[in-house]
Design a protein around this motif. Structure first.
Motif, PDB file in Angstrom:
ATOM      1  N   UNK A  74      -7.119   3.206  -6.242  1.00 33.82           N
ATOM      2  CA  UNK A  74      -6.114   3.864  -5.409  1.00 33.82           C
ATOM      3  C   UNK A  74      -4.810   4.022  -6.189  1.00 33.82           C
ATOM      4  N   UNK A  75      -4.414   2.956  -6.871  1.00 34.52           N
ATOM      5  CA  UNK A  75      -3.169   2.998  -7.641  1.00 34.52           C
ATOM      6  C   UNK A  75      -3.269   4.025  -8.767  1.00 34.52           C
ATOM      7  N   UNK A  85       4.154   3.787  -7.853  1.00 32.42           N
ATOM      8  CA  UNK A  85       5.384   3.001  -7.885  1.00 32.42           C
ATOM      9  C   UNK A  85       6.242   3.190  -6.644  1.00 32.42           C
ATOM     10  N   UNK A  86       5.738   3.977  -5.683  1.00 36.30           N
ATOM     11  CA  UNK A  86       6.475   4.175  -4.438  1.00 36.30           C
ATOM     12  C   UNK A  86       5.770   3.461  -3.294  1.00 36.30           C
ATOM     13  N   UNK A  87       6.577   2.883  -2.422  1.00 37.96           N
ATOM     14  CA  UNK A  87       6.047   2.211  -1.245  1.00 37.96           C
ATOM     15  C   UNK A  87       5.406   3.255  -0.332  1.00 37.96           C
ATOM     16  N   UNK A  88       4.174   2.981   0.112  1.00 41.72           N
ATOM     17  CA  UNK A  88       3.488   3.951   0.971  1.00 41.72           C
ATOM     18  C   UNK A  88       4.015   3.909   2.396  1.00 41.72           C
ATOM     19  N   UNK A  89       4.858   2.929   2.653  1.00 38.26           N
ATOM     20  CA  UNK A  89       5.405   2.813   4.003  1.00 38.26           C
ATOM     21  C   UNK A  89       6.735   3.549   4.121  1.00 38.26           C
ATOM     22  N   UNK A  90       7.654   3.289   3.184  1.00 37.28           N
ATOM     23  CA  UNK A  90       9.000   3.863   3.295  1.00 37.28           C
ATOM     24  C   UNK A  90       9.310   4.850   2.175  1.00 37.28           C
ATOM     25  N   UNK A 104      -1.145  -2.817  -8.853  1.00 36.41           N
ATOM     26  CA  UNK A 104      -1.793  -1.969  -7.856  1.00 36.41           C
ATOM     27  C   UNK A 104      -1.100  -2.036  -6.497  1.00 36.41           C
ATOM     28  N   UNK A 105       0.100  -2.647  -6.445  1.00 35.18           N
ATOM     29  CA  UNK A 105       0.806  -2.784  -5.166  1.00 35.18           C
ATOM     30  C   UNK A 105       1.011  -1.423  -4.494  1.00 35.18           C
ATOM     31  N   UNK A 106       0.703  -1.350  -3.195  1.00 38.91           N
ATOM     32  CA  UNK A 106       0.926  -0.123  -2.427  1.00 38.91           C
ATOM     33  C   UNK A 106       2.311  -0.096  -1.804  1.00 38.91           C
ATOM     34  N   UNK A 107       2.855  -1.280  -1.546  1.00 45.71           N
ATOM     35  CA  UNK A 107       4.108  -1.380  -0.802  1.00 45.71           C
ATOM     36  C   UNK A 107       5.093  -2.261  -1.544  1.00 45.71           C
ATOM     37  N   UNK A 118       0.028  -3.608  10.740  1.00 44.64           N
ATOM     38  CA  UNK A 118      -0.147  -2.405  11.542  1.00 44.64           C
ATOM     39  C   UNK A 118      -1.437  -1.664  11.195  1.00 44.64           C
ATOM     40  N   UNK A 119      -1.763  -1.650   9.910  1.00 43.85           N
ATOM     41  CA  UNK A 119      -2.870  -0.796   9.470  1.00 43.85           C
ATOM     42  C   UNK A 119      -4.209  -1.481   9.391  1.00 43.85           C
ATOM     43  N   UNK A 120      -4.218  -2.786   9.192  1.00 47.73           N
ATOM     44  CA  UNK A 120      -5.491  -3.427   8.917  1.00 47.73           C
ATOM     45  C   UNK A 120      -5.847  -4.502   9.914  1.00 47.73           C
ATOM     46  N   UNK A 121      -4.924  -4.785  10.859  1.00 50.15           N
ATOM     47  CA  UNK A 121      -5.257  -5.712  11.914  1.00 50.15           C
ATOM     48  C   UNK A 121      -5.347  -7.158  11.507  1.00 50.15           C
TER      49      UNK A 121
END
Ligand SMILES: [Zn+2]
Length: 123
Positions: A74-75, A85-90, A104-107, A118-121
């Protein structure tokens, strides 16, 4: 706004991710260890089996390795999109210090827990 993510830094992080992807694929038996020429494996795979055992030990199990591989893929895909390198949230820039630890950080750290809740419960 100045960015920490210069082309050189991005290239370095990408190399880290590609190396990690290769190790994970090897651990999962998806491709032979990237040691030497592939033709060396023909006829004698003794060395390869040793490498596989070492790669296995690096991860808690196949489940964890598959999860990590998906995150790494994904990264790497985000490089092509120009959103690495951008947060997928903000959509803010993830601090370089965090990316060095977890390329590989998404956020960013602030949104990691929030997005997972919120997304994965949760787990
Ligand atoms: Zn964020």
């Amino acid at each position: 706004m100045a960015t920490e993510l210069t082309p050189d830094v991005l290239a370095e992080l990408r190399r880290q991710l590609e190396a990690k992807r290769a190790r994970l694929r090897t651990a999962l038996g998806m491709e032979p260890p990237p040691t030497g020429d592939p033709s060396d494996l023909v006829g004698d795979s003794g060395d390869a089996s040793v490498d596989l055992e070492e790669a296995d030990r690096e991860y808690a199990g196949e489940e964890a390795a598959r999860h990590d591989l998906a995150e790494v893929e994904h990264a790497l895909a985000k490089f092509a999109l120009g959103t690495y390198g951008r947060c997928e949230y903000c959509d803010g820039e993830i601090p370089l210090a965090r990316l060095r630890v977890l390329p590989e950080a998404r956020y960013d750290a602030a949104h990691e827990a929030l997005a997972e809740a919120q997304g994965r419960g949760g787990a």
